[in-house]
Structure formats: C-alpha cells, structure tokens
Write an enzyme that holds these catalytic residues in place. Sequence first.
Site, PDB file in Angstrom:
ATOM      1  CG  ASP A 181      -1.862   1.190   1.257  1.00 17.78           C
ATOM      2  OD1 ASP A 181      -1.953   1.907   0.234  1.00 17.78           O
ATOM      3  OD2 ASP A 181      -2.519   1.400   2.303  1.00 17.78           O
ATOM      4  CE  LYS A 230      -0.251   3.801   3.320  1.00 16.41           C
ATOM      5  NZ  LYS A 230      -1.114   4.411   4.316  1.00 16.41           N
ATOM      6  CG  ASP A 241      -2.441  -2.426   3.854  1.00 13.51           C
ATOM      7  OD1 ASP A 241      -2.995  -2.516   4.965  1.00 13.51           O
ATOM      8  OD2 ASP A 241      -2.808  -1.629   2.965  1.00 13.51           O
ATOM      9  NE  ARG A 246     -11.855   3.511   4.066  1.00  7.63           N
ATOM     10  CZ  ARG A 246     -11.704   4.482   4.970  1.00  7.63           C
ATOM     11  NH1 ARG A 246     -12.645   5.406   5.124  1.00  7.63           N
ATOM     12  NH2 ARG A 246     -10.627   4.541   5.727  1.00  7.63           N
TER      13      ARG A 246
HETATM   14  N1  BES Z   1      -3.256   0.269   5.286  1.00 10.56           N
HETATM   15  C1  BES Z   1      -3.566   1.559   5.740  1.00 10.56           C
HETATM   16  C2  BES Z   1      -3.813   1.625   7.226  1.00 10.56           C
HETATM   17  C3  BES Z   1      -2.616   1.486   8.114  1.00 10.56           C
HETATM   18  C4  BES Z   1      -1.736   2.530   8.291  1.00 10.56           C
HETATM   19  C5  BES Z   1      -2.418   0.325   8.815  1.00 10.56           C
HETATM   20  C6  BES Z   1      -0.658   2.382   9.129  1.00 10.56           C
HETATM   21  C7  BES Z   1      -1.347   0.186   9.672  1.00 10.56           C
HETATM   22  C8  BES Z   1      -0.454   1.206   9.815  1.00 10.56           C
HETATM   23  C9  BES Z   1      -4.828   2.058   5.040  1.00 10.56           C
HETATM   24  O1  BES Z   1      -5.027   1.641   3.744  1.00 10.56           O
HETATM   25  C10 BES Z   1      -4.742   3.534   5.025  1.00 10.56           C
HETATM   26  O2  BES Z   1      -3.912   4.043   4.333  1.00 10.56           O
HETATM   27  N2  BES Z   1      -5.587   4.192   5.786  1.00 10.56           N
HETATM   28  C11 BES Z   1      -5.582   5.582   5.881  1.00 10.56           C
HETATM   29  C12 BES Z   1      -7.014   6.012   5.772  1.00 10.56           C
HETATM   30  C13 BES Z   1      -7.178   7.469   5.517  1.00 10.56           C
HETATM   31  C14 BES Z   1      -6.672   7.833   4.150  1.00 10.56           C
HETATM   32  C15 BES Z   1      -8.655   7.736   5.636  1.00 10.56           C
HETATM   33  C16 BES Z   1      -4.995   5.961   7.223  1.00 10.56           C
HETATM   34  O3  BES Z   1      -5.213   5.272   8.208  1.00 10.56           O
HETATM   35  O4  BES Z   1      -4.273   6.963   7.267  1.00 10.56           O
HETATM   36 ZN    ZN Z   2      -4.118  -0.147   3.236  1.00  5.32          ZN
HETATM   37 MN    MN Z   3      -4.058   2.945   2.354  1.00 10.38          MN
END
Ligand code: BES
Ligand code: ZN
Ligand code: MN
Length: 484
Positions: free
Chosen positions: A252, A259, A270, A333
């Site tokens: 991811d 990111k 992920d 999601r």
């Molecule tokens: N896979 C990530 C969530 C995550 C982040 C898990 C760090 C473990 C450690 C997910 O896909 C993600 O990027 N979520 C975002 C959501 C946001 C964009 C609404 C997040 O948590 O920042």
């Molecule tokens: Zn993710």
């Molecule tokens: Mn993500």
Amino acid sequence: MNVSSIVADPLDVETDLLCYITSSRSSSDVYGLKSVDISSIAERCVDDLNGRLGVIVTSTTLLNSTPRLLFAGSGSSMNPDTLRDVAGTISKRAQELGVKQFAIVCPDVQDHHSAASQIVEGCMLALYDFDAYKAEKADPRPDLTIICRHDIKKTVRMAKLTAEGVIYTRNISNQPPNECTPARLAEFAEVISQNKKVECTILAGSDLTEGGFGGINAVGQGSANTPRLIILEYKGGSGPPIALVGKAVTFDTGGISIKPGERMDEMKFDKCGGCTVLGTIKTISEMNLPINVVGLIPSVENMPGGQSYRPGDIIRLYGGKTTEIVNTDAEGRLILADALAYAEEQFSPRCMIDLATLTGACIIALGCDTAGMISDNDELASDVCQSGIRTAENVWRLPLNPDYMEMIKSKVADIRNLVPGRAAGTIAAAAFLKSAIKETPWLHLDIAGTAWMQPPSKKRSYNKSGATGFGVRLLLDYLQNSTH
Ligand code: BES
Ligand code: ZN
Ligand code: MN
C-alpha cells in the site's frame, strides 16, 4: 518442531532439560520434585526465582544422572497469556542451551488443556524465525515434551496445528512485496485446496472487470501486479457457511494520494488480514472441523501510475452503490466492500467476519495490543470478544450507531471513501463496510495495530519482529466453539 506429551512422574522422564513453571516461593509444592538428590538444587533455584514472572533460573550443578533443571516464574497472578509467554521464554533458553530436547512440567492449574495449549503455542511461536531470505539460518529447534498428570494428547495435537497455522500466516505475511503479489497469494490458496474438503476459486482479469467488482478493479488498476479475488470454500459440515473476509493489499503506497516515505516498507503487512484468513482455512481443514467456512480474500497492489485511480473518481462497487474517491489511500474499504457484498450474495453466510489493517486511527485509539471490533450483532460481538480473551488476542468494541452512517454520505455519489477531518476514522471505515452489506450479521476487526510488531507493541516472548499472525488463534477458537 516435534511436540509430544507424556503422563509420568517428571523425574522418570528422559530429557535433556526438565523445566518447571512455578509461582512458588518454596520448592516443597513443586510437583514431582521429591527426590532427595536434587531437592537442594531445586530449593536454591526456586529461592532465587522467588516466583517472579518471566525469570528463569537453571541449575548449575549437574548431578550424574539428573537432567538439567530449569525453573521459570509465572508471577503471582496468572492471566490467559501467562503460560504462553513463560513457555516461550523457556523454549528460547532451551534453544540457547543447545539441547536436543526439553520437557515442561504442566503446572498444577485447574484447566490442564488450556495450560498445555498455551505451552505448546508459546514454545512453537517463540522459536519462529523468518529466515527464508537469510544465508545464516536460525539455530535448530529442540523437541518439546509436555509432562502432565492427565492425558492431553488431543489437546497437544490441536495446539500444534493452531501454532502451525499462526506460523504459516506469519510466513506469508512476512513475504516481501516484490515476491508476494496478488497472483502469488492465489497460488498459496491453491496449495491449501489440495485438502479434499477445500475448494479454491480465483477471480482475475475479466472475471473481475465484467463481474462488477468496481472497488477491486479501481484500486488494482495502477499496478502491473493485477488483482485477484481468492475464494476458499471449506466444507466440513452442513448449513450455511461462516464467511471470513481478509484485506490483502500486497503493498500500500497510498496510490496517487501517496504516503510519506517513513516506514512505508511496513505497508507490505497490509495483506495480513488476507493471510490470516488463508492460515485459518488451512488449519480448520487440517483439524477437520465439522463446519462450513468460506474465505474471501480480495488482493491488490495500491500503486501510483498513469493507470491509477484518482481522487475525484466515482466508481461503482459490487452490488451497484457508487462511491466518490476522496483519497486513494483509503483503499482497503473499497476492496472489502466488493468482497463482502459478493460473499453475501453468493454464499448467504450465517455471518461474516472481516479482518483488515484498515486504519492508522485504530492505532491512535487502541494502540498495538488490541484490535478494534465493530459489529451490528451483539451476540456475534460477545462471542468474538470471549474468544479474544481466551486466546489473548484481545479486541475492543467501538460503536456504530446509525448516526455514524451519515458521515460517509457524498454530495456526488452514494457514499465517499473518506470523511473530512480526523474524527472517528476507524468507525468511518467500518461504516463504509457496513453499507455494502444487506442483512447478514457482520463483524469487523481492524488489525492495523496488531498484525505486526511495531512501536508500541508489547514485547511478548512468542512474538518476534515482523508479522504476528494475529487473528488465527482468535478465529480458530471462535470457529471451534461455533459448532452448535
Ligand atoms: N493500510 C492503511 C492503514 C494502516 C496505516 C495500517 C498504518 C497500519 C499502519 C490504510 O489503507 C490507510 O492508508 N488508511 C488511511 C485512511 C485514511 C486515508 C482515511 C490511514 O489510516 O491513514
Ligand atoms: Zn491499506
Ligand atoms: Mn491505504
């Protein structure tokens, strides 16, 4: 690793290292240690130990025919994880000492079966090492014998299968993202379906594009490693199956909403939700449980590129709902919504449980030792919570009242994949999943904090760095108790 059990007096057992777990402050009540020869050694060890949790004392003087003795403290109050943790510490010491074999005397507790399971799991998981890509391999693992007053053969067999399931899940979760693509995960699933009771179906390419899997296709379209929807059906019983759904984003990056670089390497984890589902189905097939379970694993790589989906896009999820893409990093999601809607339509399951490293917000809320749980069904939530307590894979329920469903409404589509601000991020993600489901009881586990070791994860002897395999023990406990 070789694991066996024996009903015998500890001092009659031939072993390289005889291990006691004790909360005692004196040796008088340590089971089996009555022999005059070694009582003085035992006394000195137990005195030094003073019952302290996790502390280990080994006898330095070796009497001729006497095995080496090891005493480990279990502390004054035991919780459902104490023996697992202490046994893990013991097994590492046994490995360090270089013994070929060690024996642990099952402490005199009420529930021998739970104690023996914990000891087997603790030892096997503590000796886990992901060394597939290293020239220097881990030291050999000693064989374990559990000495108990009761026959615990079946318990030991099941605990060993459980630990192997966790190890399998860790192994595939720890695979690097250049190796472990969606296609590779599908190959792992196919291997699992060599078991006669498991059937594997892989949806790819036009199955997905023509099948209406808008979420999976959108997230996957930026990567050369094309998406898969992996389906494993285990048929061991009758009636509608329990559906397990696991997020498997093999890497991811965040996509176009990329990111920051720091710790981005960890986004190879992920895929852990999907890996947990694979490990669980593999294990229930080996345990031959009398139930029906279907696993669905949507797998994609979330990459930025000329073909990527973008913020502003409107896509149509499986089942027809449209969603506005606000942020391409809220991708989990989208793929889960497709898989949940498909699972409900295709299998009419009696309930659905999904696992996903879904939100960083879950770490903010609960830290790294408790998974977030959200469910629309109190009984299901309570059962999973109990399994969490028994297996020390703890979960904590967050609310999802109808009010929260308002958050995900979009001005230009039915729903949106991100809510503005930072409020209730974990619940907002769950609300999105819920909107994909019609009526099937559903439970969601956000394992963002628990799927791998990351600060501030609590140190446990049986959790090395890397993937923990979180959820396998919990799901197996839940499924073994669901046969009513
Ligand atoms: N896979 C990530 C969530 C995550 C982040 C898990 C760090 C473990 C450690 C997910 O896909 C993600 O990027 N979520 C975002 C959501 C946001 C964009 C609404 C997040 O948590 O920042
Ligand atoms: Zn993710
Ligand atoms: Mn993500």
